[in-house]
Scaffold this motif. Sequence first.
Motif, mmCIF file in Angstrom:
data_model
loop_
_atom_site.group_PDB
_atom_site.id
_atom_site.type_symbol
_atom_site.label_atom_id
_atom_site.label_comp_id
_atom_site.label_asym_id
_atom_site.label_seq_id
_atom_site.Cartn_x
_atom_site.Cartn_y
_atom_site.Cartn_z
ATOM 1 N N LEU A 95 0.822 -1.206 0.000
ATOM 2 C CA LEU A 95 0.000 0.000 0.000
ATOM 3 C C LEU A 95 0.859 1.260 0.000
ATOM 4 C CD1 LEU A 95 -2.772 -1.096 2.549
ATOM 5 C CD2 LEU A 95 -2.742 -1.326 0.050
ATOM 6 N N GLY A 96 2.169 1.066 -0.144
ATOM 7 C CA GLY A 96 3.063 2.200 -0.263
ATOM 8 C C GLY A 96 3.451 2.862 1.039
ATOM 9 N N ASN A 97 3.124 2.228 2.166
ATOM 10 C CA ASN A 97 3.393 2.882 3.456
ATOM 11 C C ASN A 97 3.909 1.897 4.501
ATOM 12 O OD1 ASN A 97 1.118 1.365 3.943
ATOM 13 N ND2 ASN A 97 -0.147 3.047 4.690
ATOM 14 N N TRP A 98 4.537 0.795 4.058
ATOM 15 C CA TRP A 98 4.899 -0.243 5.026
ATOM 16 C C TRP A 98 5.830 0.235 6.137
ATOM 17 C CZ3 TRP A 98 3.393 -4.259 7.401
ATOM 18 C CH2 TRP A 98 4.285 -4.951 8.203
ATOM 19 N N PRO A 99 6.955 0.928 5.842
ATOM 20 C CA PRO A 99 7.844 1.341 6.947
ATOM 21 C C PRO A 99 7.122 2.168 7.998
ATOM 22 C CG PRO A 99 8.951 1.596 4.844
ATOM 23 C CD PRO A 99 7.518 1.306 4.531
ATOM 24 N N GLU A 100 6.323 3.143 7.549
ATOM 25 C CA GLU A 100 5.603 4.000 8.499
ATOM 26 C C GLU A 100 4.521 3.210 9.245
ATOM 27 O OE1 GLU A 100 7.571 6.276 5.382
ATOM 28 O OE2 GLU A 100 6.077 4.657 5.271
ATOM 29 N N ARG A 101 3.828 2.347 8.519
ATOM 30 C CA ARG A 101 2.770 1.550 9.129
ATOM 31 C C ARG A 101 3.329 0.641 10.216
ATOM 32 N NH1 ARG A 101 -2.233 -0.820 6.908
ATOM 33 N NH2 ARG A 101 -2.718 -2.742 8.022
ATOM 34 N N SER A 102 4.403 -0.077 9.884
ATOM 35 C CA SER A 102 4.970 -1.035 10.839
ATOM 36 C C SER A 102 5.540 -0.332 12.070
ATOM 37 C CB SER A 102 6.048 -1.886 10.167
ATOM 38 O OG SER A 102 7.078 -1.075 9.625
ATOM 39 N N HIS A 127 7.283 -6.386 16.762
ATOM 40 C CA HIS A 127 6.269 -6.354 15.704
ATOM 41 C C HIS A 127 6.785 -7.190 14.540
ATOM 42 C CE1 HIS A 127 2.930 -4.873 13.275
ATOM 43 N NE2 HIS A 127 3.790 -4.774 12.281
ATOM 44 N N ILE A 128 6.011 -8.190 14.144
ATOM 45 C CA ILE A 128 6.406 -9.083 13.055
ATOM 46 C C ILE A 128 5.445 -8.875 11.890
ATOM 47 C CG2 ILE A 128 6.835 -11.456 12.341
ATOM 48 C CD1 ILE A 128 7.275 -12.131 15.318
ATOM 49 N N GLY A 129 5.961 -8.317 10.816
ATOM 50 C CA GLY A 129 5.149 -8.112 9.629
ATOM 51 C C GLY A 129 5.389 -9.228 8.628
ATOM 52 N N ILE A 130 4.311 -9.805 8.128
ATOM 53 C CA ILE A 130 4.402 -10.826 7.091
ATOM 54 C C ILE A 130 3.974 -10.175 5.790
ATOM 55 C CG2 ILE A 130 3.641 -13.115 6.341
ATOM 56 C CD1 ILE A 130 2.941 -13.680 9.298
ATOM 57 N N VAL A 131 4.904 -9.996 4.872
ATOM 58 C CA VAL A 131 4.626 -9.282 3.623
ATOM 59 C C VAL A 131 4.887 -10.198 2.426
ATOM 60 C CG1 VAL A 131 5.272 -7.105 4.734
ATOM 61 C CG2 VAL A 131 6.973 -8.334 3.365
ATOM 62 N N ASN A 132 4.396 -9.754 1.283
ATOM 63 C CA ASN A 132 4.598 -10.515 0.049
ATOM 64 C C ASN A 132 5.026 -9.569 -1.071
ATOM 65 O OD1 ASN A 132 4.618 -13.012 -1.334
ATOM 66 N ND2 ASN A 132 2.636 -12.568 -2.263
ATOM 67 N N PHE A 133 5.883 -8.604 -0.702
ATOM 68 C CA PHE A 133 6.362 -7.628 -1.672
ATOM 69 C C PHE A 133 7.713 -7.099 -1.206
ATOM 70 C CE2 PHE A 133 3.477 -5.637 1.383
ATOM 71 C CZ PHE A 133 4.269 -4.623 1.925
ATOM 72 N N ASP A 134 8.486 -6.568 -2.135
ATOM 73 C CA ASP A 134 9.773 -5.987 -1.788
ATOM 74 C C ASP A 134 9.560 -4.615 -1.162
ATOM 75 O OD1 ASP A 134 11.070 -8.174 -2.836
ATOM 76 O OD2 ASP A 134 11.384 -7.260 -4.810
ATOM 77 N N ILE A 135 10.253 -4.359 -0.056
ATOM 78 C CA ILE A 135 10.140 -3.075 0.629
ATOM 79 C C ILE A 135 11.171 -2.114 0.031
ATOM 80 C CG2 ILE A 135 10.290 -1.908 2.856
ATOM 81 C CD1 ILE A 135 9.619 -4.626 4.148
ATOM 82 N N PRO A 136 10.735 -0.992 -0.514
ATOM 83 C CA PRO A 136 11.656 -0.049 -1.157
ATOM 84 C C PRO A 136 12.801 0.365 -0.234
ATOM 85 C CG PRO A 136 9.390 0.574 -1.614
ATOM 86 C CD PRO A 136 9.329 -0.524 -0.591
ATOM 87 N N GLY A 137 14.009 0.342 -0.777
ATOM 88 C CA GLY A 137 15.176 0.778 -0.016
ATOM 89 C C GLY A 137 15.835 -0.314 0.801
ATOM 90 N N LEU A 138 15.227 -1.501 0.859
ATOM 91 C CA LEU A 138 15.794 -2.590 1.654
ATOM 92 C C LEU A 138 16.139 -3.773 0.757
ATOM 93 C CD1 LEU A 138 13.396 -2.655 4.757
ATOM 94 C CD2 LEU A 138 15.611 -1.510 4.541
ATOM 95 N N THR A 139 17.232 -4.433 1.078
ATOM 96 C CA THR A 139 17.623 -5.634 0.343
ATOM 97 C C THR A 139 16.627 -6.749 0.656
ATOM 98 O OG1 THR A 139 19.954 -5.026 0.492
ATOM 99 C CG2 THR A 139 19.445 -7.329 -0.019
ATOM 100 N N PRO A 140 16.030 -7.374 -0.351
ATOM 101 C CA PRO A 140 15.083 -8.466 -0.096
ATOM 102 C C PRO A 140 15.726 -9.571 0.751
ATOM 103 C CG PRO A 140 14.982 -7.801 -2.393
ATOM 104 C CD PRO A 140 16.170 -7.097 -1.793
ATOM 105 N N GLU A 141 15.027 -9.969 1.792
ATOM 106 C CA GLU A 141 15.540 -10.992 2.711
ATOM 107 C C GLU A 141 14.367 -11.778 3.260
ATOM 108 O OE1 GLU A 141 18.327 -11.252 6.764
ATOM 109 O OE2 GLU A 141 17.926 -9.327 5.803
ATOM 110 N N PHE A 142 14.535 -13.083 3.394
ATOM 111 C CA PHE A 142 13.438 -13.944 3.847
ATOM 112 C C PHE A 142 12.944 -13.548 5.235
ATOM 113 C CE2 PHE A 142 12.248 -18.048 5.992
ATOM 114 C CZ PHE A 142 10.999 -18.160 5.397
ATOM 115 N N TYR A 143 13.848 -13.385 6.175
ATOM 116 C CA TYR A 143 13.447 -13.015 7.536
ATOM 117 C C TYR A 143 14.486 -12.053 8.097
ATOM 118 C CZ TYR A 143 11.180 -13.730 12.105
ATOM 119 O OH TYR A 143 10.478 -13.567 13.287
ATOM 120 N N SER A 144 14.074 -10.847 8.357
ATOM 121 C CA SER A 144 15.013 -9.803 8.786
ATOM 122 C C SER A 144 14.579 -9.208 10.113
ATOM 123 C CB SER A 144 15.109 -8.702 7.722
ATOM 124 O OG SER A 144 13.819 -8.235 7.340
#
Length: 288
Positions: A95-102, A127-144
């Motif tokens: 939804l374009g707001n994951w960092p702020e939302r989390s 807080h554990i977020g389960i997502v199914n998209f790449d978060i802008p600015g972060l290297t994709p990682e299975f569990y971070s």
Amino acid sequence: MTDTKTQHDALPTGTLPYTMTNDYMFRAVLQKNTHALKGFLYALLSLPEESIQNVEILNPIQLGETINDKTCVLDIKIRLNHDQIINIEMQVHDLGNWPERSLTYLCRSFDNLQKGEDYINVCTTIHIGIVNFDIPGLTPEFYSEFKLLNTKNHEVYSDKFILRVLDLNVLKDASTKMSLTDLYDWAKLLKAKTWEELDMLAKKNTYIEDTVVTFRQMTEDEKIREQCEAREKYNWDMASAIAKGKSEGENRLAALINILIQNGLSDEIPKVTTDSEYREALYKQYKL
């Protein structure tokens, strides 16, 4: 356990009516089955079995009752062993707001002291977020995992304020070491699309087996199915509206949609995307 085994053996075949990434189904299964919830927490937190002595859902909902985004949040807020707060959120659409939302969710959960309590007593909050998209600015990682730390020497400021992300979008790219963990199997469970996949995973883990049996029971409940269908439509509408704003280059529209979501006004989004006069009026109202 015998009853669970019997129900497991009687699983249907074919495509699932909903997957566990449906946030209502996810909530319903884990709220209904404490044993399954414990198994998921063991995997998410890398805890030894039997270390969870007490688990309490702090924001239970009435399963099957009609919900909307104004009155119900589907994250699962848990008090674990009386001294930790764990908040689990399923968010598969960007939804374009994951960092702020989390961060907002984490901060709200971290504010867990009772009036008059000393700050030293604040519970460790994750807080554990389960997502199914790449978060802008972060290297994709299975569990971070993310913590507050000193940007110069990387010393951790506190172990009590933690944000974790389980990214289902990179499940296939998980390391060999991670693919051998229980968490990897849980992630596969969440993404499974057929009963055959669930059956195979259930044979490997009794907690997952219990989860699969409860999932099957939930799919047979008409009221649960209605709420799952409503959430599928809601999430699809949100994703489609934001995609439309981006495809048209309308940064203002994407920003407006985020404001409506944050203010519990998601019901207005279809009108915003189709009624230009109404949209312009809201741009002025929110000074966009």
